[in-house]
Design a protein around this motif. Structure first.
Motif, mmCIF file in Angstrom:
data_model
loop_
_atom_site.group_PDB
_atom_site.id
_atom_site.type_symbol
_atom_site.label_atom_id
_atom_site.label_comp_id
_atom_site.label_asym_id
_atom_site.label_seq_id
_atom_site.Cartn_x
_atom_site.Cartn_y
_atom_site.Cartn_z
ATOM 1 N N GLY A 60 0.811 -1.204 0.000
ATOM 2 C CA GLY A 60 0.000 0.000 0.000
ATOM 3 C C GLY A 60 0.850 1.261 0.000
ATOM 4 N N ASP A 61 1.881 1.280 0.807
ATOM 5 C CA ASP A 61 2.755 2.452 0.864
ATOM 6 C C ASP A 61 3.320 2.789 -0.516
ATOM 7 O OD1 ASP A 61 2.322 2.720 3.501
ATOM 8 O OD2 ASP A 61 4.337 2.179 4.175
ATOM 9 N N ARG A 62 3.654 1.745 -1.249
ATOM 10 C CA ARG A 62 4.220 1.956 -2.578
ATOM 11 C C ARG A 62 3.211 2.631 -3.507
ATOM 12 N NH1 ARG A 62 4.583 -3.109 -5.686
ATOM 13 N NH2 ARG A 62 3.218 -2.057 -7.129
ATOM 14 N N LEU A 63 1.924 2.348 -3.264
ATOM 15 C CA LEU A 63 0.884 2.833 -4.172
ATOM 16 C C LEU A 63 0.324 4.197 -3.783
ATOM 17 C CD1 LEU A 63 -1.133 -0.497 -4.673
ATOM 18 C CD2 LEU A 63 0.621 0.489 -6.159
ATOM 19 N N ILE A 64 0.817 4.752 -2.683
ATOM 20 C CA ILE A 64 0.327 6.064 -2.258
ATOM 21 C C ILE A 64 1.016 7.156 -3.075
ATOM 22 C CG2 ILE A 64 0.341 7.722 -0.362
ATOM 23 C CD1 ILE A 64 -0.019 5.363 1.549
#
Length: 460
Positions: A60-64
RNA sequence: GUGGUUGUAGCUCAGCUGGUUAGAGCGUCGGUUUGUGGUACCGAAAGUCGCCGGUUCGAACCCGGUCUUCCACCCCA
């Protein structure tokens, strides 16, 4: 022509027809939310990074989407850090804000921040865009709308029951028959992991199990083995792979498998409670199905897990999802507040309705009467009539450019035709002098001369 | 983030193993029709062949990069 302009990957423009269709879905969902007693809130498009980061797992962090700081942000990075060229370490220094990734985490933040003003249990709904730096595919965008309804401050299972009904109501109202609401419970997944001796590998275990539909039993077992889940445990799973059929039948099998797990038994109890209530209350068109392989959003769900899949034959990921999270606000410092909620994926629902041809024809209503513009005198006269028509609730407009040298009449008629305007009024010198309106029905081609009162009647 | 795929006129697409001035249908505009749309006929405009670079006497076509599209992973609505 100059270089053609474009929009970023995974974003879309919407034309008038598409907006009308989207609004139709929005208003349907909204009215159901309100029927169930939910109240709207809105939160900012972007949040402080630390509100979002770490809440959706590594993936998720990567996709923020991160927003760069204003000003000369690089000058504030110290040289050692800069020389290291580690993006993960530099990012927090140069970006302190990020675009909202979903509506649930900002909602949790909202609840904690406004806890003293909120009357619990708090039932809120929210329909806003979210952004993900994902790689686009069909039904998968970098900017899309979520429509969420959540309740915080109550651990009553009646909420879960109501959410099943809410799903059913919305999809029925949208004409999507025979949707399947899949339900599972995190406690059951934990229970199974416990029974097979893989409690510490819950995530690996559920991720593998979730793929059962897609890659089959053997591949799932392989993946579990490769994640160091003991063979003896996998053998115990055998009854699970053959779980099929009715809700009740599956529950019975689960009772066998989970007889030694307190948590598992609790999960079964919860599922039975929800299922029994739904059986008594009945559903309009959806079907509630137990799916033990359903394992989404493990980062915060603790109880029920929901997922709605698109109707049979439509190739599309889930069109809705949700679940119970006992301690979502805990990460923002407010302990012991339970929440449960569901989400509708507007953009995917749109694609499904479009593919099935289920949009009502009446939703793209625009202008009903177009006045041909013969010249300034006639235009002024026409606008008087248009004013009255509008006061009577008729969408009417005057073609802005006048006919010159007797030409462009064709152009105006064509305009009405292309825009599917059903009526055209010809208000030329002749009509003006005798105070009548020539009304042309564009479908039949019939023309009649009417006074204003009759005109209003005719087009209403 | 990994692997693949796609891009030619406003739209949908042809374009052979590299070879003159890149084509069609639809749409647009004009005319037949100076108070009448849809149909018909006639005519016209419209393309840096996604973008940048390379190979070649010569590139829409071959090569590299990049952006975009769609797909499979990953993950998800």
């Amino acid at each position: 022509m100059a270089q053609k302009p474009s929009i970023p990957k995974g974003t879309r423009d919407f034309n008038p027809e598409q907006v009308a269709k989207r609004n139709y879905i929005f208003s349907t969902i909204k009215s159901q939310f309100e029927t169930f007693g939910f109240q709207p809130i809105e939160t900012p498009s972007f949040e402080n990074s630390d509100t979002l980061m770490g809440k959706y797992g590594e993936e998720g962090d990567r996709l923020i989407f991160k927003i760069l700081n204003s000003g000369d942000y690089l000058s504030k990075v110290n040289d050692d850090l800069y020389a290291e060229k580690n993006s993960n370490k530099i990012t927090p220094k140069i970006s302190e804000k990020a675009l909202r990734y979903d509506l649930t985490v900002p909602f949790a933040r909202y609840v904690v921040q406004h806890q003293n003003d909120i009357e619990f249990p708090f039932k809120r709904y929210q329909m806003q865009p979210v952004w993900r730096a994902d790689r686009p595919q069909k039904g998968r965008f970098r900017e899309f709308y979520q429509c969420d309804a959540d309740v915080v401050g109550s651990d009553s299972l009646w909420q879960e029951v109501e959410f099943v009904q809410l799903y059913d109501n919305v999809f029925t109202a949208l004409g999507l028959k025979d949707t399947t609401i899949n339900i599972n419970n995190r406690k059951i997944l934990s229970g199974i992991a416990e029974v097979i001796g893989a409690s510490d590998k819950l995530i690996d275990f559920t991720v593998a199990l979730d793929k059962l539909d897609k890659i089959g039993e053997e591949k799932v077992k392989e993946e579990m083995l490769s994640k160091a889940i003991p063979q003896s445990g996998i053998d115990k799973l055998q009854p699970l792979f053959s779980l099929a059929g009715s809700f009740d039948g599956q529950i019975e099998s689960l009772k066998d498998i989970l007889s030694t797990s307190e948590e598992g038994k609790k999960g079964i109890e919860e599922l039975e409670f929800i299922n029994n209530a739904i059986n008594t209350l009945g559903l309009k068109s959806a079907k509630l199905q137990l799916d033990v392989t359903l394992a989404r959003g493990l980062n915060y769900y603790t109880g029920a897990i929901f997922e709605v899949s698109a109707p049979e034959g439509v190739k599309m990921g889930s069109i809705g999802g949700g679940g119970r999270y006992d301690d979502l606000t805990g990460i923002f410092g407010l302990k012991n507040v339970s929440g449960v909620g569901i989400s509708f994926g507007l953009d995917r629902i749109y694609l499904v309705i479009e593919e099935l041809g289920l949009f009502p024809e009446t939703i793209t209503k625009s202008t009903e009467v177009l006045f041909i513009n013969f010249g300034d005198n006639e235009a002024l006269f026409s606008l008087k009539a248009i004013k009255v028509l509008r006061e009577n609730g008729v969408n009417a407009e005057l073609y802005p450019d006048k006919i010159t040298n007797g030409k462009h009449m064709k152009k105006q008629m064509n305009y009405a035709n292309k825009r599917n305007i059903p009526f055209v009024v010809l208000m030329g010198e002749e009509e003006m002098n005798s105070e009548v309106y020539t009304l042309k029905n564009m479908n039949t081609g019939d023309q009649t001369k009417l006074d204003l009162t009759a005109l209003i009647k005719a087009v209403k």
